[in-house]
Design a protein around this motif. Sequence first.
Motif, PDB file in Angstrom:
ATOM      1  N   MET A   1      34.493 -42.219  82.071  1.00 29.28           N
ATOM      2  CA  MET A   1      33.720 -42.469  83.285  1.00 29.28           C
ATOM      3  C   MET A   1      32.974 -43.800  83.160  1.00 29.28           C
ATOM      4  O   MET A   1      32.399 -44.107  82.119  1.00 29.28           O
ATOM      5  CB  MET A   1      32.727 -41.338  83.523  1.00 29.28           C
ATOM      6  N   LEU A   2      32.995 -44.568  84.228  1.00 33.52           N
ATOM      7  CA  LEU A   2      32.438 -45.910  84.167  1.00 33.52           C
ATOM      8  C   LEU A   2      30.916 -45.934  84.302  1.00 33.52           C
ATOM      9  O   LEU A   2      30.244 -46.794  83.736  1.00 33.52           O
ATOM     10  CB  LEU A   2      33.067 -46.770  85.266  1.00 33.52           C
TER      11      LEU A   2
ATOM     12  N   VAL B   1      40.448 -53.296  92.155  1.00 37.65           N
ATOM     13  CA  VAL B   1      39.044 -53.487  91.804  1.00 37.65           C
ATOM     14  C   VAL B   1      38.638 -52.493  90.719  1.00 37.65           C
ATOM     15  O   VAL B   1      37.937 -52.838  89.761  1.00 37.65           O
ATOM     16  CB  VAL B   1      38.146 -53.327  93.049  1.00 37.65           C
ATOM     17  N   LEU B   2      39.097 -51.252  90.857  1.00 35.94           N
ATOM     18  CA  LEU B   2      38.790 -50.240  89.848  1.00 35.94           C
ATOM     19  C   LEU B   2      39.376 -50.636  88.491  1.00 35.94           C
ATOM     20  O   LEU B   2      38.718 -50.494  87.448  1.00 35.94           O
ATOM     21  CB  LEU B   2      39.328 -48.884  90.290  1.00 35.94           C
ATOM     22  N   SER B   3      40.588 -51.152  88.492  1.00 35.47           N
ATOM     23  CA  SER B   3      41.201 -51.602  87.246  1.00 35.47           C
ATOM     24  C   SER B   3      40.380 -52.737  86.610  1.00 35.47           C
ATOM     25  O   SER B   3      40.205 -52.789  85.386  1.00 35.47           O
ATOM     26  CB  SER B   3      42.635 -52.067  87.485  1.00 35.47           C
TER      27      SER B   3
ATOM     28  N   SER C   1      34.549 -53.092  81.584  1.00 33.35           N
ATOM     29  CA  SER C   1      33.777 -52.117  80.821  1.00 33.35           C
ATOM     30  C   SER C   1      34.297 -52.005  79.394  1.00 33.35           C
ATOM     31  O   SER C   1      33.521 -51.900  78.435  1.00 33.35           O
ATOM     32  CB  SER C   1      33.854 -50.741  81.504  1.00 33.35           C
ATOM     33  N   ALA C   2      35.601 -52.073  79.238  1.00 34.30           N
ATOM     34  CA  ALA C   2      36.186 -51.960  77.903  1.00 34.30           C
ATOM     35  C   ALA C   2      35.916 -53.189  77.037  1.00 34.30           C
ATOM     36  O   ALA C   2      35.940 -53.103  75.808  1.00 34.30           O
ATOM     37  CB  ALA C   2      37.700 -51.743  78.027  1.00 34.30           C
ATOM     38  N   SER C   3      35.652 -54.325  77.693  1.00 36.05           N
ATOM     39  CA  SER C   3      35.459 -55.567  76.948  1.00 36.05           C
ATOM     40  C   SER C   3      34.015 -55.781  76.510  1.00 36.05           C
ATOM     41  O   SER C   3      33.712 -56.742  75.822  1.00 36.05           O
ATOM     42  CB  SER C   3      35.911 -56.767  77.776  1.00 36.05           C
TER      43      SER C   3
END
Length: 276
Positions: free
Chosen positions: A1-2, A265-267, A273-275
């Motif tokens: 979850m973001l 946009v979600l991607s 977030s992962a970076s």
Amino acid sequence: MLNTTLIFTRVPAQQGGAQQIFGPAGVQVLDFPLQHIGPPPDLARFHAALAVLPQTDLAVPVSPTAVAAVFAALPGPWPSRCAIGVVGDGSLRAVRRALTAQPEDVPWPRLIAPETCEEQGGEGDSEALWRALQLAFAPGPVASFPWAGRHVQIYRGGPGRDLLARKLEDAGAKVKVIEAYSRLAPQYNAQTAAQLQAALGCGGWWLFSSTEAVRNLQSLLAQAAIAPALLQQQRALAIHPRIAQTLRDAGFGRVELTAAPPDAVLSTLRRLSAST
């Protein structure tokens, strides 16, 4: 979850079911439209242009809003003789939805879009559409003017880039630029002031699809007596490099590019977030 917030600055009609896409991923959507849509400034000219679409070779609605305005005002189905050119993935999807809503026995016109629209889901631009148009239309009757005798209409809202119109005219086409709607800045009032404070304080990502929205935000900041330096703490996503540069010039501390569709946009949000 973001667990982040996405601040939508485009008009609600362009959001394309954002809540259903972002909510399950942990992204809260905060609506803060930084421009509103009004009627065409010259309604008679707009309807006169629509009346001659059957005699027009090409029509280019430059945005999803222009697509919606044109199809909503059409006196009947889109004339199959008139090809439709689009400059972005959002416009392409909007045109396809509008044509699908017409009676099944109505033939579709040709749809002309840059390869970036369909293959990459990105925002095409005038230069890319011009290249696609040169491939889609055979040379005209006068070799030195391949578009001689052809009629083109470009539908937009307010001032915009004139590159496509100039290239078509230089090639011999007869081009009319039609205002299909007007773009209005939000009024500064108690509701807008509260939205502004909520957006600035949420720590999320702003999503911008026009440079005009950036300028309208700057105007609201000035009216609220908020120093532009506060934008250094803000993060923004832009769907085009020109918008990204405008955001950097306005003072945004972090600006990233994204494709326009909500899933893209979600991607982008997941990648960012992962970076971190």
